[in-house]
Design a protein around this motif. Structure first.
Motif, PDB file in Angstrom:
ATOM      1  N   LEU A  77      45.104  43.751  40.522  1.00 13.34           N
ATOM      2  CA  LEU A  77      43.908  43.362  39.958  1.00 13.34           C
ATOM      3  C   LEU A  77      42.804  44.252  40.290  1.00 13.34           C
ATOM      4  N   MET A  78      42.942  44.966  41.433  1.00 14.72           N
ATOM      5  CA  MET A  78      41.731  45.808  41.865  1.00 14.72           C
ATOM      6  C   MET A  78      41.708  47.035  41.194  1.00 14.72           C
ATOM      7  N   LYS A  79      43.130  47.579  40.982  1.00 14.13           N
ATOM      8  CA  LYS A  79      43.256  48.714  40.193  1.00 14.13           C
ATOM      9  C   LYS A  79      42.845  48.613  38.622  1.00 14.13           C
ATOM     10  N   VAL A  80      43.277  47.445  38.068  1.00  9.64           N
ATOM     11  CA  VAL A  80      43.252  47.285  36.454  1.00  9.64           C
ATOM     12  C   VAL A  80      41.611  46.829  36.159  1.00  9.64           C
ATOM     13  N   ILE A  81      41.194  45.995  36.813  1.00 11.35           N
ATOM     14  CA  ILE A  81      39.619  45.416  36.537  1.00 11.35           C
ATOM     15  C   ILE A  81      38.644  46.241  37.207  1.00 11.35           C
ATOM     16  N   PRO A  82      37.889  46.782  36.256  1.00 11.34           N
ATOM     17  CA  PRO A  82      36.599  47.353  36.731  1.00 11.34           C
ATOM     18  C   PRO A  82      35.718  46.498  37.766  1.00 11.34           C
ATOM     19  N   GLY A  83      35.481  47.035  38.838  1.00 10.91           N
ATOM     20  CA  GLY A  83      34.413  46.293  39.471  1.00 10.91           C
ATOM     21  C   GLY A  83      35.020  45.070  40.389  1.00 10.91           C
ATOM     22  N   MET A  84      36.130  44.912  40.387  1.00 12.01           N
ATOM     23  CA  MET A  84      36.876  43.976  41.226  1.00 12.01           C
ATOM     24  C   MET A  84      36.843  44.300  42.523  1.00 12.01           C
ATOM     25  N   THR A  85      36.351  43.047  43.504  1.00 16.29           N
ATOM     26  CA  THR A  85      36.479  43.189  44.814  1.00 16.29           C
ATOM     27  C   THR A  85      37.644  42.449  45.415  1.00 16.29           C
ATOM     28  N   LEU A  86      38.071  43.013  46.788  1.00 16.18           N
ATOM     29  CA  LEU A  86      39.066  42.327  47.231  1.00 16.18           C
ATOM     30  C   LEU A  86      39.062  40.737  47.345  1.00 16.18           C
ATOM     31  N   ASP A  87      37.800  40.193  47.563  1.00 10.95           N
ATOM     32  CA  ASP A  87      37.693  38.949  47.869  1.00 10.95           C
ATOM     33  C   ASP A  87      37.740  38.208  46.379  1.00 10.95           C
ATOM     34  N   ASN A  88      37.378  38.662  45.258  1.00  7.89           N
ATOM     35  CA  ASN A  88      37.530  38.041  44.026  1.00  7.89           C
ATOM     36  C   ASN A  88      38.993  38.265  43.617  1.00  7.89           C
ATOM     37  N   ALA A  89      39.589  39.330  43.838  1.00  9.33           N
ATOM     38  CA  ALA A  89      41.261  39.528  43.540  1.00  9.33           C
ATOM     39  C   ALA A  89      42.071  38.385  44.477  1.00  9.33           C
ATOM     40  N   VAL A  90      41.649  38.207  45.714  1.00 10.27           N
ATOM     41  CA  VAL A  90      42.358  37.085  46.314  1.00 10.27           C
ATOM     42  C   VAL A  90      42.266  35.839  45.873  1.00 10.27           C
ATOM     43  N   ASN A  91      40.810  35.588  45.596  1.00  8.32           N
ATOM     44  CA  ASN A  91      40.804  34.197  44.957  1.00  8.32           C
ATOM     45  C   ASN A  91      41.502  33.930  43.581  1.00  8.32           C
ATOM     46  N   ILE A  92      41.555  35.029  42.788  1.00  5.62           N
ATOM     47  CA  ILE A  92      42.119  34.871  41.674  1.00  5.62           C
ATOM     48  C   ILE A  92      43.726  34.740  41.724  1.00  5.62           C
ATOM     49  N   MET A  93      44.195  35.642  42.592  1.00  6.23           N
ATOM     50  CA  MET A  93      45.594  35.504  42.949  1.00  6.23           C
ATOM     51  C   MET A  93      45.868  34.195  43.473  1.00  6.23           C
ATOM     52  N   GLN A  94      45.265  33.470  44.365  1.00  9.55           N
ATOM     53  CA  GLN A  94      45.701  32.282  44.770  1.00  9.55           C
ATOM     54  C   GLN A  94      45.330  31.082  43.821  1.00  9.55           C
ATOM     55  N   GLU A  95      44.483  31.200  42.882  1.00 10.81           N
ATOM     56  CA  GLU A  95      44.216  30.196  41.975  1.00 10.81           C
ATOM     57  C   GLU A  95      45.375  30.077  41.027  1.00 10.81           C
ATOM     58  N   ALA A  96      46.009  31.365  40.738  1.00 15.23           N
ATOM     59  CA  ALA A  96      47.015  31.283  39.707  1.00 15.23           C
ATOM     60  C   ALA A  96      48.354  31.056  40.572  1.00 15.23           C
ATOM     61  N   HIS A  97      48.305  31.129  41.897  1.00 10.38           N
ATOM     62  CA  HIS A  97      49.450  30.672  42.662  1.00 10.38           C
ATOM     63  C   HIS A  97      49.768  29.059  42.724  1.00 10.38           C
ATOM     64  N   TYR A  98      48.385  28.602  42.837  1.00 15.60           N
ATOM     65  CA  TYR A  98      48.419  27.087  43.184  1.00 15.60           C
ATOM     66  C   TYR A  98      48.462  26.408  41.957  1.00 15.60           C
ATOM     67  N   ASN A  99      47.529  26.994  40.934  1.00 11.34           N
ATOM     68  CA  ASN A  99      47.240  25.989  39.538  1.00 11.34           C
ATOM     69  C   ASN A  99      48.162  26.762  38.388  1.00 11.34           C
ATOM     70  N   GLY A 100      48.996  27.686  38.610  1.00 10.80           N
ATOM     71  CA  GLY A 100      49.863  28.423  37.591  1.00 10.80           C
ATOM     72  C   GLY A 100      49.168  29.395  36.860  1.00 10.80           C
ATOM     73  N   MET A 101      47.949  29.418  36.709  1.00 13.94           N
ATOM     74  CA  MET A 101      46.867  30.185  35.717  1.00 13.94           C
ATOM     75  C   MET A 101      45.450  30.490  36.307  1.00 13.94           C
ATOM     76  N   ALA A 102      45.150  31.563  36.157  1.00 13.60           N
ATOM     77  CA  ALA A 102      43.556  31.857  36.461  1.00 13.60           C
ATOM     78  C   ALA A 102      42.773  32.841  35.551  1.00 13.60           C
ATOM     79  N   VAL A 103      41.765  32.567  35.442  1.00 14.21           N
ATOM     80  CA  VAL A 103      41.008  33.557  34.785  1.00 14.21           C
ATOM     81  C   VAL A 103      40.695  34.708  35.358  1.00 14.21           C
TER      82      VAL A 103
END
Length: 144
Positions: free
Chosen positions: A86-112
């Motif tokens: 996520l940090m490599k592909v999305i421009p301006g992606m921070t570590l905190d945002n990438a972790v939050n997106i990963m966790q949301e996808a893990h727990y809810n099945g999908m994340a924006v």
């Protein structure tokens, strides 16, 4: 720069604009050697660009309808790897945002992941897929 050409009984003056993309031509109605004459109205020829400029492309991206890039949960990739991609592909992606997106996808099945123009969304989606993640895009308004 002004250039004169003499053909027959008429004078023609050619002048380039500052950008050298426009040629201004004027014809003098007087015969050479008989004094001054009245100039005809100058004709202006412009060149039209054959493709869109970079500004037009950026403007069309901004006015195109927004799309969401979605990250889907999978059971194959480690959480740390998903964050790195996520940090490599999305421009301006921070570590905190990438972790939050990963966790949301893990727990809810999908994340924006990001909302952007369709062209950019397709590019981000393909890059995520190229790195082994499950992703898709959809219109941001919720339907077609």
């Amino acid at each position: 720069m002004l250039i004169f050409a003499i053909t027959g009984d008429r004078n023609y003056g050619f002048r380039y604009s500052r950008s050298r993309s426009v040629v201004i031509m004027s014809a003098a109605g007087a015969v050479i050697g008989k004094g001054g004459g009245v100039l005809d109205r100058p004709t202006i020829e412009t060149t039209s660009p054959s493709r869109q400029s970079e500004f037009d492309l950026r403007k069309s991206r901004k006015t195109s309808p927004p799309y969401r890039v979605l990250l889907h949960n999978d059971n194959y990739n480690k959480r740390e790897y998903v964050v790195q991609v996520l940090m490599k592909v999305i421009p301006g992606m921070t570590l905190d945002n990438a972790v939050n997106i990963m966790q949301e996808a893990h727990y809810n099945g999908m994340a924006v992941v990001i909302v952007c123009a369709q062209v950019d969304a397709e590019d981000h989606c393909m890059q995520l897929r190229g790195n082994g993640l499950l992703s898709s895009i959809e219109p941001a308004d919720g339907g077609c």
